[in-house]
Design an enzyme around this catalytic site. Structure first.
Site, mmCIF file in Angstrom:
data_model
loop_
_atom_site.group_PDB
_atom_site.id
_atom_site.type_symbol
_atom_site.label_atom_id
_atom_site.label_comp_id
_atom_site.label_asym_id
_atom_site.label_seq_id
_atom_site.Cartn_x
_atom_site.Cartn_y
_atom_site.Cartn_z
ATOM 1 N N GLU A 138 0.788 -1.246 0.000
ATOM 2 C CA GLU A 138 0.000 0.000 0.000
ATOM 3 C C GLU A 138 0.814 1.287 0.000
ATOM 4 O O GLU A 138 0.731 2.084 0.944
ATOM 5 C CB GLU A 138 -0.944 0.017 1.206
ATOM 6 C CG GLU A 138 -1.948 -1.106 1.220
ATOM 7 C CD GLU A 138 -3.063 -0.889 2.246
ATOM 8 O OE1 GLU A 138 -2.917 -0.001 3.103
ATOM 9 O OE2 GLU A 138 -4.061 -1.599 2.176
ATOM 10 N N GLU A 164 -5.799 -8.491 0.850
ATOM 11 C CA GLU A 164 -6.423 -8.206 2.150
ATOM 12 C C GLU A 164 -7.886 -7.918 1.925
ATOM 13 O O GLU A 164 -8.259 -7.200 0.991
ATOM 14 C CB GLU A 164 -5.825 -6.965 2.837
ATOM 15 C CG GLU A 164 -4.481 -7.171 3.472
ATOM 16 C CD GLU A 164 -3.932 -5.900 4.130
ATOM 17 O OE1 GLU A 164 -4.727 -5.104 4.672
ATOM 18 O OE2 GLU A 164 -2.706 -5.727 4.088
#
Ligand code: BGP
Length: 465
Positions: free
Chosen positions: A156, A364
């Site tokens: 991320e 995720e």
């Protein structure tokens, strides 16, 4: 046929604990949390000492993969780049334990725990950090590259750079747009350089990036909304995914930024490296979509709910003259104000598939709540089962439409330290009872997910998505 990967995910700082053991040095998170008297991950889920038990739970739960990250400050001990043999040994043990249990290790090289000695030299806004990262990835590839077939360069980039340099709720806690752009660029350059290093070694594996994915939706079909959506997509997704997958920073984004900011550090030599070294796969972390409308008024505002227990609308995103994020009154929201919108995952996967045509992993996906885990009875988390069911249904629907989704990871394996939200924000399939010796207690969802894995998704109810 290649088997679909079913598993769960964690990150080093959030679960390992043992923050100063066996030669691990301070990370930027240790430094920031300790110095500001904030809840820290010194102990976290104590995975450092209990990884065998945790991997056994994965195996017994039917998982065939585990996504985890390596702690740079466990592996590299100083600014000269010296390696800590104890850190290497620890990760060999984790990887070996996975393999011995039939669990494919899916390894994130950087999940935010930058060594403090690099932060003190400027962290991600200093180009020397890119060099230090390249040294670190070479150590990683040479040590683990024969056993690990899936590497992730960064977890991320958008999220940790924006939180650290623009919102200021993560270390180094700055609020500076110029540095946000620069840090983002160096991370994406480091990503491309790492891919180039990996390819030189001719290892038999794949390398990708994990993105905090917020597929963009508009409130209506007007031209103004379409322009706002493009701006939001550049802001939320394109500068990571276009750069990683196509080797191009979106030209309209660059043009717009260059009217206000000095971008002279972006060089043709670097852009050539970025162009030539793109990812083998895309990892998408999906928690919610971004529903947007055209910008109306007000200064740029980025508020994240790190407190929990608050009403809809407690988080806010306005990017001045670009777009505003809005809340859908028809949707459900979590206690941390995250929208629950499984359909967005289906649509989002299709957008990424149509645009980049690369293998996709959902790296995720999960939901957090306050949970009382103190008793001995089974923890009933039906709300999580419903959430996971509907998101897996979205993935299966996208696969049916031709998207090449190869794996799914629930965040998280066990309860862990949730950054600024602390340990009370529980995501795990397995509870960690912090009040009672960190004992593990599988929740109802753990047993449900076992059936999902063992049936290869056949028990998923696909009617609602
Ligand atoms: C992602 C991160 C994870 C994890 C998750 C949940 O952005 O990759 O590290 O923390 O989000 O977020 P949070 O813990 O803030 O609720």
């Amino acid at each position: 046929m290649e088997k679909f990967l079913w598993g769960t995910a964690t990150a080093s700082y959030q679960c390992e604990g043992a923050w100063d053991e066996d030669g691990r040095v301070e990370s930027m998170w240790d430094n920031y949390l300790h110095n500001n008297n904030l809840e820290d991950g010194d102990v976290a889920s104590d995975h450092y000492h209990r990884f065998k038990e945790d991997i056994k739970y994965m195996k017994d739960g039917g998982h065939n993969t585990y996504r985890f990250s390596l702690a740079w400050p466990r592996i590299i001990k100083n600014i000269n780049g010296d390696v800590n043999p104890k850190g290497i040994e620890f990760y060999h043990k984790v990887i070996d334990e996975c393999i011995a249990n039939g669990i494919t290790p899916f390894v994130t090289i950087y999940h935010w725990d930058l060594p403090q000695f690099l932060e003190e030299k400027g962290g991600w806004i200093n180009k020397e950090t890119v060099e230090a990262y390249i040294h670190y990835v070479n150590v990683v590839f040479r040590e683990f590259g024969k056993k690990v077939k899936h590497f992730v360069t960064f977890n991320e980039p958008r999220y940790f750079i924006f939180s650290g340099y623009k919102i200021g709720n993560y270390p180094p806690a700055l609020q500076n747009t110029e540095l946000t752009i620069k840090g983002s660029y160096y991370v994406m350059l480091a990503n491309a350089r790492a891919i180039s290093e990996y390819k030189k070694l001719n290892l038999d594996g794949k390398i990708g990036i994990v993105h905090s994915f917020a597929p963009v939706f508009g409130v209506d079909d007007t031209l103004e909304t379409k322009i706002a959506m493009r701006n939001a997509d550049n802001f939320m997704n394109n500068w990571i995914l276009d750069t990683a997958a196509k080797g191009e920073i979106p030209i309209d984004l660059l043009t717009r930024l260059s009217t206000k900011y000095n971008l002279s550090y972006i060089t043709p030599e670097d852009m050539k490296i970025i162009k030539e070294n793109t990812v083998d796969f895309i990892g998408l972390n999906y928690y919610a979509r971004a529903l947007v409308k055209p910008y109306t008024e007000g200064e740029t505002t980025l508020i994240v709910n790190n407190a929990g227990s608050s009403a809809k609308g407690s988080s806010k995103v306005i990017i001045k003259e670009w777009f505003e994020q809005v809340f859908d009154p028809a949707s459900k929201y979590t206690e941390w104000d995250t929208e629950v919108y499984p359909r967005g995952l289906y649509e989002g996967i299709m957008m990424v598939h149509n645009k980049y045509n690369l293998p996709i992993y959902i790296t995720e996906n999960g939901v957090a709540s306050y949970e009382d885990v103190s008793g001995n009875e089974l923890i009933n988390d039906d709300y999580r089962i419903e959430f996971l069911n509907d998101h897996i249904a979205a993935i299966l629907n996208a696969k049916d439409e031709g998207a090449d989704v190869k794996g799914y990871y629930i965040w998280s394996t066990m309860d862990l330290y949730s950054w600024k939200n602390g340990c009370k924000k529980r995501y795990g399939l397995i509870a960690v009872d912090w009040e009672n010796g960190l004992v593990r207690k599988p929740k109802k969802s753990y047993f449900w997910f076992k059936k999902v894995c063992e049936s290869n998704g056949k028990i998923i109810d696909r009617r609602n998505v």
